[in-house]
Design a protein around this motif. Structure first.
Motif, PDB file in Angstrom:
ATOM      1  N   ASP A  78      12.418  70.963 -78.445  1.00 23.79           N
ATOM      2  CA  ASP A  78      12.222  70.201 -79.670  1.00 23.79           C
ATOM      3  C   ASP A  78      10.795  69.665 -79.714  1.00 23.79           C
ATOM      4  OD1 ASP A  78      12.185  68.319 -81.739  1.00 23.79           O
ATOM      5  OD2 ASP A  78      14.214  67.606 -81.292  1.00 23.79           O
ATOM      6  N   PRO A  79       9.997  70.075 -80.683  1.00 21.82           N
ATOM      7  CA  PRO A  79       8.604  69.623 -80.736  1.00 21.82           C
ATOM      8  C   PRO A  79       8.451  68.149 -81.114  1.00 21.82           C
ATOM      9  CG  PRO A  79       9.118  70.947 -82.661  1.00 21.82           C
ATOM     10  CD  PRO A  79      10.329  71.004 -81.763  1.00 21.82           C
ATOM     11  N   ASP A  80       9.528  67.522 -81.552  1.00 22.29           N
ATOM     12  CA  ASP A  80       9.452  66.110 -81.930  1.00 22.29           C
ATOM     13  C   ASP A  80       9.688  65.164 -80.756  1.00 22.29           C
ATOM     14  OD1 ASP A  80       8.948  66.730 -84.619  1.00 22.29           O
ATOM     15  OD2 ASP A  80      11.089  66.940 -85.024  1.00 22.29           O
ATOM     16  N   LEU A  81      10.094  65.698 -79.617  1.00 20.89           N
ATOM     17  CA  LEU A  81      10.358  64.877 -78.448  1.00 20.89           C
ATOM     18  C   LEU A  81       9.145  64.791 -77.540  1.00 20.89           C
ATOM     19  CD1 LEU A  81      13.931  66.135 -77.480  1.00 20.89           C
ATOM     20  CD2 LEU A  81      13.314  64.042 -78.704  1.00 20.89           C
ATOM     21  N   VAL A  82       9.139  63.778 -76.687  1.00 17.98           N
ATOM     22  CA  VAL A  82       8.141  63.656 -75.622  1.00 17.98           C
ATOM     23  C   VAL A  82       8.819  64.129 -74.345  1.00 17.98           C
ATOM     24  CG1 VAL A  82       6.764  62.040 -74.246  1.00 17.98           C
ATOM     25  CG2 VAL A  82       6.942  61.740 -76.737  1.00 17.98           C
ATOM     26  N   TYR A  83       8.110  64.919 -73.552  1.00 15.89           N
ATOM     27  CA  TYR A  83       8.642  65.456 -72.303  1.00 15.89           C
ATOM     28  C   TYR A  83       7.975  64.730 -71.143  1.00 15.89           C
ATOM     29  CZ  TYR A  83      10.865  68.628 -75.385  1.00 15.89           C
ATOM     30  OH  TYR A  83      11.663  69.126 -76.390  1.00 15.89           O
ATOM     31  N   ILE A  84       8.788  63.950 -70.422  1.00 14.57           N
ATOM     32  CA  ILE A  84       8.277  63.168 -69.297  1.00 14.57           C
ATOM     33  C   ILE A  84       8.496  63.975 -68.024  1.00 14.57           C
ATOM     34  CG2 ILE A  84       8.454  61.025 -67.979  1.00 14.57           C
ATOM     35  CD1 ILE A  84       9.424  59.657 -70.548  1.00 14.57           C
ATOM     36  N   CYS A  85       7.406  64.477 -67.488  1.00  9.84           N
ATOM     37  CA  CYS A  85       7.446  65.364 -66.326  1.00  9.84           C
ATOM     38  C   CYS A  85       7.383  64.571 -65.026  1.00  9.84           C
ATOM     39  CB  CYS A  85       6.259  66.331 -66.364  1.00  9.84           C
ATOM     40  SG  CYS A  85       6.258  67.401 -67.815  1.00  9.84           S
ATOM     41  N   TYR A  86       8.137  65.035 -64.049  1.00 10.68           N
ATOM     42  CA  TYR A  86       8.047  64.423 -62.719  1.00 10.68           C
ATOM     43  C   TYR A  86       8.181  65.497 -61.662  1.00 10.68           C
ATOM     44  CZ  TYR A  86      13.146  64.637 -62.086  1.00 10.68           C
ATOM     45  OH  TYR A  86      14.435  65.065 -61.940  1.00 10.68           O
ATOM     46  N   CYS A  87       7.691  65.158 -60.483  1.00 13.68           N
ATOM     47  CA  CYS A  87       7.778  66.043 -59.326  1.00 13.68           C
ATOM     48  C   CYS A  87       8.154  65.204 -58.123  1.00 13.68           C
ATOM     49  CB  CYS A  87       6.477  66.818 -59.128  1.00 13.68           C
ATOM     50  SG  CYS A  87       5.018  65.773 -58.912  1.00 13.68           S
ATOM     51  N   GLU A  88       7.621  65.540 -56.975  1.00 11.24           N
ATOM     52  CA  GLU A  88       7.992  64.880 -55.728  1.00 11.24           C
ATOM     53  C   GLU A  88       7.452  63.452 -55.614  1.00 11.24           C
ATOM     54  OE1 GLU A  88       9.432  63.905 -52.174  1.00 11.24           O
ATOM     55  OE2 GLU A  88       9.975  65.667 -53.290  1.00 11.24           O
ATOM     56  N   SER A  89       6.128  63.299 -55.761  1.00  9.39           N
ATOM     57  CA  SER A  89       5.518  62.014 -55.468  1.00  9.39           C
ATOM     58  C   SER A  89       4.070  62.004 -55.962  1.00  9.39           C
ATOM     59  CB  SER A  89       5.532  61.767 -53.950  1.00  9.39           C
ATOM     60  OG  SER A  89       4.684  62.693 -53.300  1.00  9.39           O
ATOM     61  N   PHE A  90       3.359  60.950 -55.589  1.00  6.03           N
ATOM     62  CA  PHE A  90       1.930  60.893 -55.906  1.00  6.03           C
ATOM     63  C   PHE A  90       1.150  61.989 -55.177  1.00  6.03           C
ATOM     64  CE2 PHE A  90       2.924  56.367 -56.864  1.00  6.03           C
ATOM     65  CZ  PHE A  90       2.494  56.372 -58.186  1.00  6.03           C
ATOM     66  N   GLN A  91       1.688  62.482 -54.061  1.00  5.09           N
ATOM     67  CA  GLN A  91       1.004  63.511 -53.280  1.00  5.09           C
ATOM     68  C   GLN A  91       1.214  64.909 -53.845  1.00  5.09           C
ATOM     69  OE1 GLN A  91       2.941  61.072 -51.586  1.00  5.09           O
ATOM     70  NE2 GLN A  91       1.087  59.886 -51.295  1.00  5.09           N
ATOM     71  N   CYS A  92       2.087  65.061 -54.810  1.00  3.61           N
ATOM     72  CA  CYS A  92       2.402  66.361 -55.412  1.00  3.61           C
ATOM     73  C   CYS A  92       1.838  66.380 -56.827  1.00  3.61           C
ATOM     74  CB  CYS A  92       3.927  66.524 -55.440  1.00  3.61           C
ATOM     75  SG  CYS A  92       4.504  68.007 -56.283  1.00  3.61           S
ATOM     76  N   ASN A  93       1.319  67.511 -57.251  1.00  3.80           N
ATOM     77  CA  ASN A  93       0.796  67.565 -58.611  1.00  3.80           C
ATOM     78  C   ASN A  93       1.570  68.534 -59.503  1.00  3.80           C
ATOM     79  OD1 ASN A  93      -0.161  70.060 -57.802  1.00  3.80           O
ATOM     80  ND2 ASN A  93      -2.315  69.541 -58.004  1.00  3.80           N
ATOM     81  N   ALA A  94       2.809  68.853 -59.142  1.00  7.92           N
ATOM     82  CA  ALA A  94       3.623  69.735 -59.979  1.00  7.92           C
ATOM     83  C   ALA A  94       3.886  69.108 -61.351  1.00  7.92           C
ATOM     84  CB  ALA A  94       4.938  70.072 -59.281  1.00  7.92           C
ATOM     85  N   ALA A  95       4.039  67.791 -61.418  1.00  9.10           N
ATOM     86  CA  ALA A  95       4.252  67.136 -62.710  1.00  9.10           C
ATOM     87  C   ALA A  95       3.006  67.268 -63.585  1.00  9.10           C
ATOM     88  CB  ALA A  95       4.608  65.662 -62.525  1.00  9.10           C
ATOM     89  N   THR A  96       1.840  67.126 -62.983  1.00  8.38           N
ATOM     90  CA  THR A  96       0.598  67.283 -63.736  1.00  8.38           C
ATOM     91  C   THR A  96       0.462  68.718 -64.239  1.00  8.38           C
ATOM     92  OG1 THR A  96      -0.454  65.562 -62.419  1.00  8.38           O
ATOM     93  CG2 THR A  96      -1.922  67.061 -63.613  1.00  8.38           C
ATOM     94  N   LYS A  97       0.763  69.680 -63.372  1.00  8.50           N
ATOM     95  CA  LYS A  97       0.696  71.094 -63.782  1.00  8.50           C
ATOM     96  C   LYS A  97       1.723  71.406 -64.861  1.00  8.50           C
ATOM     97  CE  LYS A  97      -1.161  72.599 -59.361  1.00  8.50           C
ATOM     98  NZ  LYS A  97      -0.853  73.223 -58.066  1.00  8.50           N
ATOM     99  N   GLY A  98       2.924  70.839 -64.742  1.00  8.91           N
ATOM    100  CA  GLY A  98       3.945  71.043 -65.767  1.00  8.91           C
ATOM    101  C   GLY A  98       3.555  70.395 -67.083  1.00  8.91           C
ATOM    102  N   ALA A  99       3.025  69.173 -67.021  1.00  9.03           N
ATOM    103  CA  ALA A  99       2.591  68.485 -68.233  1.00  9.03           C
ATOM    104  C   ALA A  99       1.449  69.244 -68.904  1.00  9.03           C
ATOM    105  CB  ALA A  99       2.172  67.055 -67.904  1.00  9.03           C
ATOM    106  N   LEU A 100       0.537  69.773 -68.111  1.00  8.45           N
ATOM    107  CA  LEU A 100      -0.550  70.577 -68.662  1.00  8.45           C
ATOM    108  C   LEU A 100       0.008  71.809 -69.373  1.00  8.45           C
ATOM    109  CD1 LEU A 100      -3.500  71.420 -69.066  1.00  8.45           C
ATOM    110  CD2 LEU A 100      -3.417  72.422 -66.753  1.00  8.45           C
TER     111      LEU A 100
END
Length: 143
Positions: A78-100
């Motif tokens: 749904d393009p009207d929603l915000v997607y809040i991404c998370y991963c393991e922790s501050f040491q992991c950047n999977a959430a940043t890569k997913g958000a990108l």
């Protein structure tokens, strides 16, 4: 001169602009937990960006799994929603890569501060394909 003030603080207007921009990119686990507890999550979806193995092991209740490594070009979200991404922790950047990846596909995104590790350390509930509960044990990243 103190170490803390070696670099002067920004003027209040500049500081307000900076911190408002920072909050546009981050969601706080406490705020998300309150929303889940109160049933007020309208407007956003939690997205686990780690591998399916990590999602099966432990996830935030209600989250969907969209591993950043496997995101297709076309998504049925749904393009009207915000997607809040998370991963393991501050040491992991999977959430940043997913958000990108999601933002490059035209979706509005935020990142959950501290990932599932901060969530669990706060004692908030998790879901698993095996058990449901809370705790602070380490979750394998599988990123």
């Amino acid at each position: 001169m103190t170490n803390a003030l070696r670099f002067p603080a920004a003027d209040p207007r500049t500081a307000a602009t900076h911190f408002a921009a920072e909050l546009a990119f981050e969601a706080d686990p406490d705020d998300v937990h309150r929303d889940l507890r109160n049933g007020t999550t309208a407007g956003y979806v939690l997205v686990e960006t780690r591998a399916p193995e990590a999602f099966a092991q432990a996830r935030i209740p209600g989250a969907i799994n969209l591993p950043y490594r496997d995101l297709p070009d076309e998504l049925d979200l749904d393009p009207d929603l915000v997607y809040i991404c998370y991963c393991e922790s501050f040491q992991c950047n999977a959430a940043t890569k997913g958000a990108l990846a999601l933002s490059e596909r035209g979706y509005r995104v935020k990142r959950l501060s501290g990932g599932i590790t901060a969530w669990r350390e706060a004692g908030y509930p998790i879901e698993s394909d095996e058990v449901t509960g809370s705790g602070v044990s380490k979750v394998a990243c599988h990123c």
